[in-house]
Design a protein around this motif. Sequence first.
Motif, short mmCIF file in Angstrom:
data_model
loop_
_atom_site.label_atom_id
_atom_site.label_comp_id
_atom_site.label_asym_id
_atom_site.label_seq_id
_atom_site.Cartn_x
_atom_site.Cartn_y
_atom_site.Cartn_z
N PHE A 1 -2.28 0.28 8.18
CA PHE A 1 -1.09 -0.38 7.66
C PHE A 1 -1.54 -1.51 6.75
O PHE A 1 -2.49 -2.23 7.06
N ALA A 2 -0.87 -1.66 5.60
CA ALA A 2 -1.29 -2.69 4.63
C ALA A 2 -0.12 -3.59 4.27
O ALA A 2 1.00 -3.12 4.10
N ARG A 3 -0.42 -4.88 4.16
CA ARG A 3 0.53 -5.83 3.53
C ARG A 3 -0.20 -6.43 2.35
O ARG A 3 -1.33 -6.91 2.48
N GLN B 1 4.39 -3.34 1.52
CA GLN B 1 3.86 -2.92 2.82
C GLN B 1 3.72 -1.41 2.75
O GLN B 1 4.53 -0.74 2.12
N HIS B 2 2.69 -0.89 3.39
CA HIS B 2 2.52 0.56 3.36
C HIS B 2 1.84 1.02 4.64
O HIS B 2 0.82 0.49 5.04
N TYR B 3 2.43 2.04 5.26
CA TYR B 3 1.77 2.68 6.39
C TYR B 3 1.29 4.06 5.95
O TYR B 3 2.02 4.80 5.28
N GLY B 4 0.07 4.41 6.34
CA GLY B 4 -0.45 5.73 5.98
C GLY B 4 -1.84 5.56 5.38
O GLY B 4 -1.98 5.08 4.26
N VAL C 1 -4.78 -5.81 6.61
CA VAL C 1 -4.74 -4.43 7.14
C VAL C 1 -4.67 -4.49 8.66
O VAL C 1 -5.12 -5.46 9.27
N ASP C 2 -4.12 -3.43 9.22
CA ASP C 2 -4.03 -3.32 10.67
C ASP C 2 -4.47 -1.92 11.06
O ASP C 2 -3.87 -0.93 10.61
N ASN C 3 -5.55 -1.82 11.85
CA ASN C 3 -5.97 -0.47 12.28
C ASN C 3 -5.70 -0.27 13.77
O ASN C 3 -6.33 0.57 14.41
N ASP C 4 -4.77 -1.06 14.31
CA ASP C 4 -4.46 -0.92 15.73
C ASP C 4 -3.63 0.35 15.97
O ASP C 4 -3.08 0.92 15.04
#
Length: 528
Positions: free
Chosen positions: A44-46, A56-59, A82-85
């Motif tokens: 996930f990105a902000r 914001q983008h998920y993928g 970024v979130d890699n949880d």
Amino acid sequence: MKVMVPSCLETYPGFGNYRGLASYETSFEAEGNIRLEFKGVSHFARVFVDGEETAQHYGSYTPFDICVKNLSPGMHSLKVIVDNDFRDEYVLDFPNDYMSYGGISRGVALEYIKDIYIDWIHVTPLREADGIWSIRAEVACQNLSESPLYADVRLKFLDTEACCQGKLLPPGKSIITFEDLEIADACPWSMEDPVLYPVSAALLQNGAVVDDMIERTGLRLVRVEGTSVLLNNKPLRIKGFCRHEDHPQYGCALPAEAIAYDLQLIKDLGANSVRTSHYPNDELFLDMCDELGILVWEENHARGINGDRMKSPYFEEQCEQVIREMITAHYNHPSIYIWGILNECGSETEYEKSCYRRQYDLIRHLDKSRPCSSASCRFGTDICQDLPDVCSWNIYPYWYDDDTASQKLQKLHDWLNTDGNGGGKPLLITEVGAGGIYGFRDTSSDVWSEDLQAEILEKQLKEIAASDDCIGMYIWQFCDVRVSRIWWALRRPKSRNNKGIVDEYRRPKLAYRIVRDIFTSLPNYREK
Ligand code: ADA
């Protein structure tokens, strides 16, 4: 910590098993309007430009872009959190039989743009007669301003030029279609002779070019006829590998040299295709497959999602987004001959079937020029086999299954032609394989030895190759890969999926020669 991008969080010292947030910061020089394209950020990105959140983008495995207008001349800051949880709202990412790496794992591009720019070009080869190809070309333009603007849209493919003059571009996106353009003196793209051509588009205002784009594509036709998949009218035989983007040093962010090395080995092994299990791949990989004449099964991001998870309110929306982004970004790659979805996901209830139906409908809406399919393992209970163009099955004879490969194929064929509702279509084996730990050699061929893996592969491949019912096979898998820490620990020694024909460092196992002998003895096409 100073790092290079693209890269994965898990490859930074001390971050080997990191899950959570990370912030990347840099600066860039610009003036006016810019477009930033992120080719892949996990999960996930902000995105913040000059401290302001712009997207914001998920993928993890598909590109997204942002435009920022009217920047003052000088330096500007860019921050990406970024979130890699693993979270409930990231429905496609969960502990799995591969590693879900985090970070800015693919390239980032910065473009200086005006108020109107070209977003993408899609070229569809329609037919070929007497050496003349007909194509359809679509040019997507964006108008960032608040008022309609006029522009000429030009397209060029070899000696063919077309122009749509004085086109009104309202604010937002417009697609300009050039139907049935004839291209003379063009050679087809094939596995043996992968000829590629540039295609370019330009946007002009008052006679001056305000934006242009050069794409690359190849001319070939893919079509399903009866139980065959035809490439340029010849029935394909698939000899392929499933491949994860994974490397002990780079995680999923393989540099071009490492991707090229993998493809050299894949060629050396006599293969003609790669399945991008289980997500869309980096465009670098697809570019190289285009150049090498390697066919690609590209699939959306979904492995082993069960019926309950498919009921998540996020599931359909996130799958749909991956499909849209994947097809939009990768449309022009001639190497991609089929789109895959939902590997081994729930396919046994009416609700699950409706998810397949919607995803196939979306693919067929976005791309009418390629077939689509889904790799299943739910023999006897899958109720979705009437939907795809190709019936695709993952089978593990001599490993998880008690049947021989011939028995399994016979059972599949008989069932698909009766209760399975998949009769009369091509049948493709999308996974077959066995585990072997590099360096474990054993005279008694015990489980996990390279010896047993090689023996099983030999039987599997020979039996599948001998079957007339099936158009080919993908070996699971090209190289050993890291799996999520807590995934099926007892069946994943070393926290690796050890079914690679080479290990994670690309060292060949005993099965390598056997696979190469069998694959090189099989032609690229089947008898009609
Ligand atoms: C499945 C799945 C793969 C991998 C494989 C295995 O078929 O699609 O991702 O998990 O099995 O090694 O068991």
